[in-house]
Motif scaffolding. Structure first.
Motif, short mmCIF file in Angstrom:
data_model
loop_
_atom_site.label_atom_id
_atom_site.label_comp_id
_atom_site.label_asym_id
_atom_site.label_seq_id
_atom_site.Cartn_x
_atom_site.Cartn_y
_atom_site.Cartn_z
N LEU A 36 1.04 -1.14 0.07
CA LEU A 36 0.25 -0.11 0.15
C LEU A 36 0.80 1.33 -0.09
CD1 LEU A 36 -2.89 1.25 0.30
CD2 LEU A 36 -2.60 1.43 2.70
N THR A 37 1.97 1.13 0.87
CA THR A 37 2.71 2.38 0.94
C THR A 37 3.43 2.67 -0.38
OG1 THR A 37 2.99 1.91 3.37
CG2 THR A 37 4.61 3.36 2.35
N ASP A 38 4.10 1.38 -0.97
CA ASP A 38 4.67 1.58 -2.16
C ASP A 38 3.88 1.97 -3.25
OD1 ASP A 38 7.11 0.69 -0.74
OD2 ASP A 38 6.81 -1.27 -1.71
N SER A 39 2.71 1.73 -3.38
CA SER A 39 1.61 2.27 -4.28
C SER A 39 1.41 3.67 -4.32
CB SER A 39 0.49 1.28 -4.24
OG SER A 39 -0.48 1.62 -5.27
N ALA A 40 1.46 3.93 -3.17
CA ALA A 40 1.04 5.50 -2.80
C ALA A 40 2.31 6.43 -3.20
CB ALA A 40 0.79 5.79 -1.57
N LEU A 41 3.32 6.00 -2.87
CA LEU A 41 4.57 6.42 -3.02
C LEU A 41 4.94 6.67 -4.40
CD1 LEU A 41 7.02 5.17 -0.46
CD2 LEU A 41 6.39 7.56 -0.68
N LYS A 42 4.65 5.66 -5.38
CA LYS A 42 4.68 5.68 -6.94
C LYS A 42 3.87 6.58 -7.56
CE LYS A 42 4.57 2.61 -10.75
NZ LYS A 42 4.31 1.32 -11.27
N LYS A 43 2.52 6.86 -6.92
CA LYS A 43 1.45 7.82 -7.56
C LYS A 43 1.97 8.98 -7.06
CE LYS A 43 -2.06 4.29 -7.44
NZ LYS A 43 -3.50 3.63 -6.99
N LEU A 44 2.40 9.33 -6.05
CA LEU A 44 2.74 10.67 -5.39
C LEU A 44 4.06 10.95 -6.18
CD1 LEU A 44 2.38 10.13 -1.58
CD2 LEU A 44 1.31 11.93 -2.97
N SER A 45 4.97 10.07 -6.52
CA SER A 45 6.21 10.52 -7.26
C SER A 45 5.91 11.14 -8.57
CB SER A 45 7.04 9.56 -7.07
OG SER A 45 7.69 9.09 -5.77
N ALA A 46 5.03 10.32 -9.36
CA ALA A 46 4.65 10.56 -10.55
C ALA A 46 3.68 11.94 -10.72
CB ALA A 46 3.89 9.55 -11.16
N MET A 47 3.24 12.24 -9.82
CA MET A 47 2.13 13.43 -10.07
C MET A 47 2.95 14.86 -9.61
SD MET A 47 -0.22 13.35 -6.45
CE MET A 47 -1.65 14.03 -7.02
N THR A 48 2.40 15.91 -10.11
CA THR A 48 2.95 17.18 -9.98
C THR A 48 2.41 17.68 -8.60
OG1 THR A 48 0.98 18.46 -10.95
CG2 THR A 48 2.95 17.70 -12.46
N ASP A 49 3.07 18.80 -8.04
CA ASP A 49 2.77 19.74 -6.79
C ASP A 49 1.58 20.12 -7.00
OD1 ASP A 49 5.18 18.96 -5.46
OD2 ASP A 49 6.33 20.83 -6.04
N GLU A 50 1.17 20.64 -8.22
CA GLU A 50 0.06 21.29 -8.60
C GLU A 50 -1.46 20.40 -8.44
OE1 GLU A 50 2.59 21.79 -10.66
OE2 GLU A 50 3.00 23.71 -9.98
N ALA A 51 -0.94 19.23 -9.07
CA ALA A 51 -2.01 18.04 -8.87
C ALA A 51 -2.11 17.51 -7.25
CB ALA A 51 -1.72 17.10 -9.57
N PHE A 52 -1.13 17.51 -6.81
CA PHE A 52 -1.14 17.16 -5.22
C PHE A 52 -1.91 18.16 -4.54
CE2 PHE A 52 0.34 17.46 -0.89
CZ PHE A 52 0.17 16.08 -0.48
N ALA A 53 -1.80 19.54 -4.66
CA ALA A 53 -2.76 20.60 -4.36
C ALA A 53 -4.18 20.61 -4.37
CB ALA A 53 -2.08 21.98 -4.68
N GLU A 54 -4.45 19.88 -5.43
CA GLU A 54 -5.80 19.61 -5.68
C GLU A 54 -6.45 18.54 -5.04
OE1 GLU A 54 -6.45 19.51 -9.85
OE2 GLU A 54 -5.47 21.62 -10.17
N LEU A 55 -5.87 17.86 -4.45
CA LEU A 55 -6.16 16.53 -3.77
C LEU A 55 -6.96 17.02 -2.47
CD1 LEU A 55 -3.16 13.75 -3.75
CD2 LEU A 55 -5.52 13.82 -5.16
#
Length: 80
Positions: A46-65
């Protein structure tokens, strides 16, 4: 690729510090992962999956979560 699962969102909510950044969350999850034992395979995956997705996204996309835990949905699953 940024489609987080219910479990990933809840995990990120636990380790996201207030108005934390994507990088801070990645660091927190990476640190937590270091404390997991080899027998904790489900949480490791679960952690690896979340880390992979977080690493692939932009800071702007993260801010919209919307990182708010949705424990009610999980509680309702136990009521059935």
């Amino acid at each position: 690729m940024n489609n987080f699962t219910f479990e990933e969102i809840n995990l990120m909510c636990i380790y996201n510090s207030g108005d934390g950044t994507r990088q801070e969350l990645i660091e927190a999850l990476t640190e937590m992962r270091g404390y997991l034992g080899a027998d904790e395979t489900e949480l490791l995956e679960l952690t690896d999956s979340a880390l992979k997705k977080l690493s692939a996204m932009t800071d702007e996309a993260f801010a919209e979560l919307e990182l708010y835990p949705d424990f009610d949905s999980e509680d309702n699953a136990y009521d059935e």
